[in-house]
Write a protein that holds these residues in place. Structure first.
Motif, PDB file in Angstrom:
ATOM      1  N   ASN A 193       0.793  -1.152  -0.112  1.00 36.04           N
ATOM      2  CA  ASN A 193      -0.065   0.036   0.024  1.00 36.04           C
ATOM      3  C   ASN A 193       0.774   1.064  -0.073  1.00 36.04           C
ATOM      4  OD1 ASN A 193      -2.413  -1.119  -0.095  1.00 36.04           O
ATOM      5  ND2 ASN A 193      -2.639  -1.431   1.994  1.00 36.04           N
ATOM      6  N   VAL A 194       1.951   1.233   0.683  1.00 37.07           N
ATOM      7  CA  VAL A 194       3.087   2.300   0.839  1.00 37.07           C
ATOM      8  C   VAL A 194       3.528   2.653  -0.445  1.00 37.07           C
ATOM      9  CG1 VAL A 194       4.919   3.285   1.958  1.00 37.07           C
ATOM     10  CG2 VAL A 194       3.196   2.186   3.226  1.00 37.07           C
ATOM     11  N   ILE A 195       4.080   1.519  -0.928  1.00 35.50           N
ATOM     12  CA  ILE A 195       4.708   1.584  -2.425  1.00 35.50           C
ATOM     13  C   ILE A 195       4.032   2.194  -3.479  1.00 35.50           C
ATOM     14  CG2 ILE A 195       6.001   0.204  -4.065  1.00 35.50           C
ATOM     15  CD1 ILE A 195       6.771  -1.473  -1.793  1.00 35.50           C
ATOM     16  N   ASP A 196       2.777   1.430  -3.370  1.00 33.70           N
ATOM     17  CA  ASP A 196       1.731   2.143  -4.403  1.00 33.70           C
ATOM     18  C   ASP A 196       1.455   3.366  -4.428  1.00 33.70           C
ATOM     19  OD1 ASP A 196       1.973  -0.495  -5.358  1.00 33.70           O
ATOM     20  OD2 ASP A 196      -0.043  -1.130  -4.857  1.00 33.70           O
ATOM     21  N   LYS A 197       1.840   4.188  -3.226  1.00 31.33           N
ATOM     22  CA  LYS A 197       1.410   5.405  -3.171  1.00 31.33           C
ATOM     23  C   LYS A 197       2.257   6.348  -3.845  1.00 31.33           C
ATOM     24  CE  LYS A 197      -1.059   5.559   1.276  1.00 31.33           C
ATOM     25  NZ  LYS A 197      -0.966   6.073   2.821  1.00 31.33           N
ATOM     26  N   CYS A 198       3.519   5.947  -4.069  1.00 29.28           N
ATOM     27  CA  CYS A 198       4.498   6.524  -4.969  1.00 29.28           C
ATOM     28  C   CYS A 198       4.337   6.912  -6.374  1.00 29.28           C
ATOM     29  CB  CYS A 198       5.899   5.845  -4.817  1.00 29.28           C
ATOM     30  SG  CYS A 198       6.413   5.555  -3.153  1.00 29.28           S
ATOM     31  N   PRO A 199       4.406   8.244  -6.617  1.00 27.08           N
ATOM     32  CA  PRO A 199       3.927   8.435  -8.011  1.00 27.08           C
ATOM     33  C   PRO A 199       4.666   7.852  -9.011  1.00 27.08           C
ATOM     34  CG  PRO A 199       5.204  10.084  -6.840  1.00 27.08           C
ATOM     35  CD  PRO A 199       4.970   9.314  -5.965  1.00 27.08           C
ATOM     36  N   GLU A 200       5.857   7.291  -8.841  1.00 25.60           N
ATOM     37  CA  GLU A 200       6.463   6.711  -9.767  1.00 25.60           C
ATOM     38  C   GLU A 200       5.835   5.106 -10.143  1.00 25.60           C
ATOM     39  OE1 GLU A 200       9.555   8.864  -7.394  1.00 25.60           O
ATOM     40  OE2 GLU A 200       7.807   7.512  -7.072  1.00 25.60           O
ATOM     41  N   VAL A 201       5.164   4.450  -9.296  1.00 20.66           N
ATOM     42  CA  VAL A 201       5.051   3.347  -9.171  1.00 20.66           C
ATOM     43  C   VAL A 201       3.700   2.930  -9.924  1.00 20.66           C
ATOM     44  CG1 VAL A 201       4.499   1.232  -7.404  1.00 20.66           C
ATOM     45  CG2 VAL A 201       6.212   2.641  -7.084  1.00 20.66           C
ATOM     46  N   SER A 202       3.480   1.992 -10.557  1.00 18.45           N
ATOM     47  CA  SER A 202       2.053   1.399 -11.179  1.00 18.45           C
ATOM     48  C   SER A 202       1.496   0.330 -10.124  1.00 18.45           C
ATOM     49  CB  SER A 202       2.185   0.862 -12.525  1.00 18.45           C
ATOM     50  OG  SER A 202       1.083   0.059 -13.053  1.00 18.45           O
ATOM     51  N   TYR A 203       2.264  -0.766  -9.800  1.00 19.30           N
ATOM     52  CA  TYR A 203       1.763  -1.553  -8.781  1.00 19.30           C
ATOM     53  C   TYR A 203       3.082  -2.445  -8.345  1.00 19.30           C
ATOM     54  CZ  TYR A 203       1.904  -5.395 -12.665  1.00 19.30           C
ATOM     55  OH  TYR A 203       2.066  -6.134 -13.541  1.00 19.30           O
ATOM     56  N   SER A 204       2.737  -3.245  -7.109  1.00 25.15           N
ATOM     57  CA  SER A 204       4.125  -3.864  -6.693  1.00 25.15           C
ATOM     58  C   SER A 204       3.571  -5.307  -6.012  1.00 25.15           C
ATOM     59  CB  SER A 204       4.473  -2.951  -5.528  1.00 25.15           C
ATOM     60  OG  SER A 204       3.736  -2.768  -4.422  1.00 25.15           O
ATOM     61  N   CYS A 205       4.316  -5.882  -5.567  1.00 26.71           N
ATOM     62  CA  CYS A 205       4.331  -7.186  -4.915  1.00 26.71           C
ATOM     63  C   CYS A 205       5.664  -7.326  -3.829  1.00 26.71           C
ATOM     64  CB  CYS A 205       3.912  -8.613  -5.743  1.00 26.71           C
ATOM     65  SG  CYS A 205       3.967 -10.051  -4.928  1.00 26.71           S
ATOM     66  N   VAL A 206       5.183  -7.310  -2.577  1.00 26.65           N
ATOM     67  CA  VAL A 206       6.332  -7.805  -1.650  1.00 26.65           C
ATOM     68  C   VAL A 206       6.083  -9.495  -1.071  1.00 26.65           C
ATOM     69  CG1 VAL A 206       6.852  -7.314   0.811  1.00 26.65           C
ATOM     70  CG2 VAL A 206       6.222  -5.337  -0.871  1.00 26.65           C
ATOM     71  N   ILE A 207       7.266  -9.711  -1.086  1.00 25.65           N
ATOM     72  CA  ILE A 207       7.679 -11.331  -0.788  1.00 25.65           C
ATOM     73  C   ILE A 207       8.391 -11.492   0.494  1.00 25.65           C
ATOM     74  CG2 ILE A 207       6.882 -12.090  -3.115  1.00 25.65           C
ATOM     75  CD1 ILE A 207       9.751 -12.884  -3.258  1.00 25.65           C
ATOM     76  N   GLY A 208       8.383 -12.530   1.045  1.00 25.93           N
ATOM     77  CA  GLY A 208       9.787 -13.103   1.787  1.00 25.93           C
ATOM     78  C   GLY A 208      10.733 -14.035   1.143  1.00 25.93           C
ATOM     79  N   VAL A 209      11.891 -13.768   1.425  1.00 26.90           N
ATOM     80  CA  VAL A 209      12.650 -14.803   0.843  1.00 26.90           C
ATOM     81  C   VAL A 209      13.676 -15.386   1.962  1.00 26.90           C
ATOM     82  CG1 VAL A 209      15.005 -14.937  -0.907  1.00 26.90           C
ATOM     83  CG2 VAL A 209      13.269 -13.138  -1.237  1.00 26.90           C
ATOM     84  N   LYS A 210      13.819 -16.622   2.019  1.00 29.68           N
ATOM     85  CA  LYS A 210      14.636 -17.347   2.849  1.00 29.68           C
ATOM     86  C   LYS A 210      16.081 -16.869   3.257  1.00 29.68           C
ATOM     87  CE  LYS A 210      14.497 -21.418   0.758  1.00 29.68           C
ATOM     88  NZ  LYS A 210      14.669 -22.722   0.354  1.00 29.68           N
ATOM     89  N   ASP A 211      16.128 -16.338   4.599  1.00 31.37           N
ATOM     90  CA  ASP A 211      17.456 -15.750   4.937  1.00 31.37           C
ATOM     91  C   ASP A 211      18.091 -16.604   6.118  1.00 31.37           C
ATOM     92  OD1 ASP A 211      18.690 -13.812   6.786  1.00 31.37           O
ATOM     93  OD2 ASP A 211      18.838 -12.906   4.719  1.00 31.37           O
ATOM     94  N   PRO A 212      19.217 -17.049   6.099  1.00 29.12           N
ATOM     95  CA  PRO A 212      19.987 -17.733   7.124  1.00 29.12           C
ATOM     96  C   PRO A 212      19.841 -17.259   8.453  1.00 29.12           C
ATOM     97  CG  PRO A 212      21.628 -17.169   5.517  1.00 29.12           C
ATOM     98  CD  PRO A 212      20.272 -16.761   4.802  1.00 29.12           C
TER      99      PRO A 212
END
Length: 572
Positions: free
Chosen positions: A470-489
């Motif tokens: 929701n925060v990213i999509d507010k940015c004027p440069e952004v069309s749409y986004s997707c946030v994920i979790g990546v495995k991290d040791p």
């Protein structure tokens, strides 16, 4: 406490889905039921087509309780077949025609389908799937051009001739040949309503493993359609139109775009395929009164030149479901509607295929930020502590559960999953545990956070991708986004953001920095993305949602390869 109060009660007739449509045909025989590229079929003709198909199925030995698979986009034969099966008490198993061959075989075996109806362009794949099935299956092949006006049918045939496939197996026939079996001499059984009968099987997207068959009844669909009309708070009456773009193999498409429209005498403008330009073209040309779709459809409409000078004052309702509608996208769409002369706002619904589709909708004139609205009539919502049946106070986040006449019968041949998802509580009602996080305010408005399984855990903190998006999509440069979790040791997971920029925006380091600064203003440090990747587009599911699981699999595979390479180089 967090349990919604009922707003109103409806009386649901003891009628099948077919009988509901037939009732409309008696009252409004000349009104169009559906339109397909300019060819209109009125309700009287629609019921005749349904009855003829029902006779053909009967002549072919299909009877009450048998299952037939419909593997079609939104074309007339899909509707004729769907209601014909309901007419004789058979079960319609709805499958996406772009499903892989092995998926179709799996669905055929799981549902024990005796026949499958598909389109000629998918015939070869479907026939291969049938050949690998564990029991005999007859393939019916429909041709889209047979439902088009003559000139358009000829043009379509000439253009698509090389792609058209003709049934060449002993267990296959054309839809036309099949219909010839339905002679006037074939007797049809009287329509019979049974509240416990499975009428439709829809399939989950497989987001938690193997796809599950969702068993739904006539009452489930009829109740959903009646509740939806009541919650729309705008007349859905004979003569009005819906641009039916959402597919018939999806609960949102079948339950709202089609069945809700048809049992109220309105007209479905069928769209078998979707592109942004084709949708914009149909919107401008056909001027439908209602449109419904997923967020990606409406986001795409904001950027098509075909709608630049088109007034949208013909719209009486725009409904969004199937995925979360961000606050920012709602603002953009509402502004777009106002700029194009429409007096409406986009309204968000929420639901699951396990209750057909939508069971909650934002009111017409009252919007609360981040809310998905109020429950449908006869539908109760409740918020419980995840992993328990304990109701939490208003304003407290927990798992959304719901109950009402649209809740499924259960999962096909999967008692264990059914027991986990449907639970009978002390109030005597069967509640559907959605697997979604949310909360309720003191006025009964529901707020959706996200899927429980989509929650990212990093360094012991719970992180909610939807909030960051929701925060990213507010940015004027952004069309749409997707946030994920990546495995991290070290952290268990780290946050990564995929972003599609607006046309003409340069995705350089300066752009990343601006976006990160904006995220930092609204997001805790532990939840900040460790990486931002710009892409020209993101993968979508078959119904147009952003396929975040594909991105997760891709990112985690890259992480595994990186670790393996590191271990190899260090001799581990």
């Amino acid at each position: 406490m967090s349990i919604s109060t009922i707003r109103r009660h409806l009386d649901y007739p003891d009628l099948t889905m077919y009988q509901m449509v037939a009732k409309v045909a008696k009252e409004h025989p000349k009104y169009p039921a559906y339109e397909f590229f300019g060819a209109k079929t009125n309700y009287a003709a629609f019921v005749k087509k349904i009855d003829r198909a029902a006779k053909a199925f009967t002549a072919m030995g299909i009877k009450e309780g048998d299952t037939v698979m419909i593997c079609l986009p939104n074309i007339p034969q899909a509707l004729d077949c769907f209601y014909a099966l309901d007419r004789i008490g058979a079960i319609a198993s709805m499958v996406h025609p772009l499903s892989a061959k092995n998926e179709i075989t799996y669905y055929l075996n799981l549902s024990e389908s005796k026949m499958i109806l598909t389109a000629d362009m998918f015939y070869e794949k479907v026939q291969e799937a049938v050949n690998e099935c564990g029991h005999p299956v007859t393939t019916l092949v429909a041709r889209m051009q047979e439902e088009l006006k003559p000139a358009l049918a000829l043009a379509f045939t000439v253009k698509q001739y090389k792609n058209l496939k003709f049934p060449n197996a002993d267990n296959a026939m054309t839809w036309k040949a099949f219909l010839r079996k339905g002679t006037p001499k074939v007797a049809l059984p009287a329509p019979h309503f049974d509240v416990n009968r499975t009428a439709v099987i829809l399939y989950s997207g497989g987001t938690s493993g193997t796809p599950k068959g969702i068993c739904l009844s006539d009452l489930n669909f009829n109740a959903c359609a009646m509740q939806a009309k009541e919650s729309i708070e705008q007349e859905l009456e004979p003569g009005l139109t819906m641009l039916s773009c959402m597919p018939c193999f999806h609960g949102f498409g079948l339950g709202i775009n089609l069945h809700t429209v048809l049992i109220h005498g309105a007209c479905c403008i069928l769209m078998p395929t979707f592109t942004t330009k084709s949708y914009a073209h149909m919107l401008a040309k056909k001027k439908p009164n209602f449109i419904a779709g997923v967020p990606t459809i409406f986001e795409a409409l904001l950027h098509v030149s075909e709608l630049d000078n088109v007034r949208l004052d013909f719209l009486k309702g725009m409904f969004c479901g199937g995925d979360s509608l961000s606050v920012e996208l709602k603002k953009k769409v509402d502004a777009f509607l106002a700029d194009h002369g429409a007096s409406i706002q986009i309204r968000e619904g929420y639901g699951l295929t396990e209750c057909v589709t939508a069971s909650c909708l934002t009111p017409r004139d009252t919007y609360r930020e981040n809310s998905i609205g109020l429950p449908f009539p006869d539908t109760y919502y409740c918020i419980v502590k995840p992993g328990t049946d304990d109701i939490v106070p208003n304003g407290t986040e927990g798992e959304i559960i719901l109950t009402g006449p649209t809740v499924m019968k259960g999962y096909l041949k999967n008692e264990e999953e059914t027991k986990q998802t449907l639970r009978k509580l002390d109030d005597g009602r069967v509640w559907l545990y959605t697997g979604d996080l949310g909360h309720m305010d003191d006025d009964g408005y529901i707020y959706f956070s996200q899927r429980i399984k989509r929650m990212i855990i990093s360094n012991g903190y719970n992180i909610y991708p939807g909030q960051i998006e929701n925060v990213i999509d507010k940015c004027p440069e952004v069309s749409y986004s997707c946030v994920i979790g990546v495995k991290d040791p070290r952290r268990m997971h780290r946050v990564k953001a995929y972003i599609v920029l607006r046309d003409g925006v340069n995705g350089d380091d300066a752009c990343k920095k601006r976006i990160m600064n904006e995220i930092s203003n609204y997001t805790a440090k532990y939840a900040l993305p460790r990486e931002i990747e710009f892409r020209s587009e993101l993968p979508k599911t078959l119904v147009g949602k952003v396929a975040y699981r594909i991105l997760e699999e891709e990112a985690n595979a890259a992480e595994d390869a990186k670790i393996a390479s590191l271990n190899e180089n260090t001799g581990v």
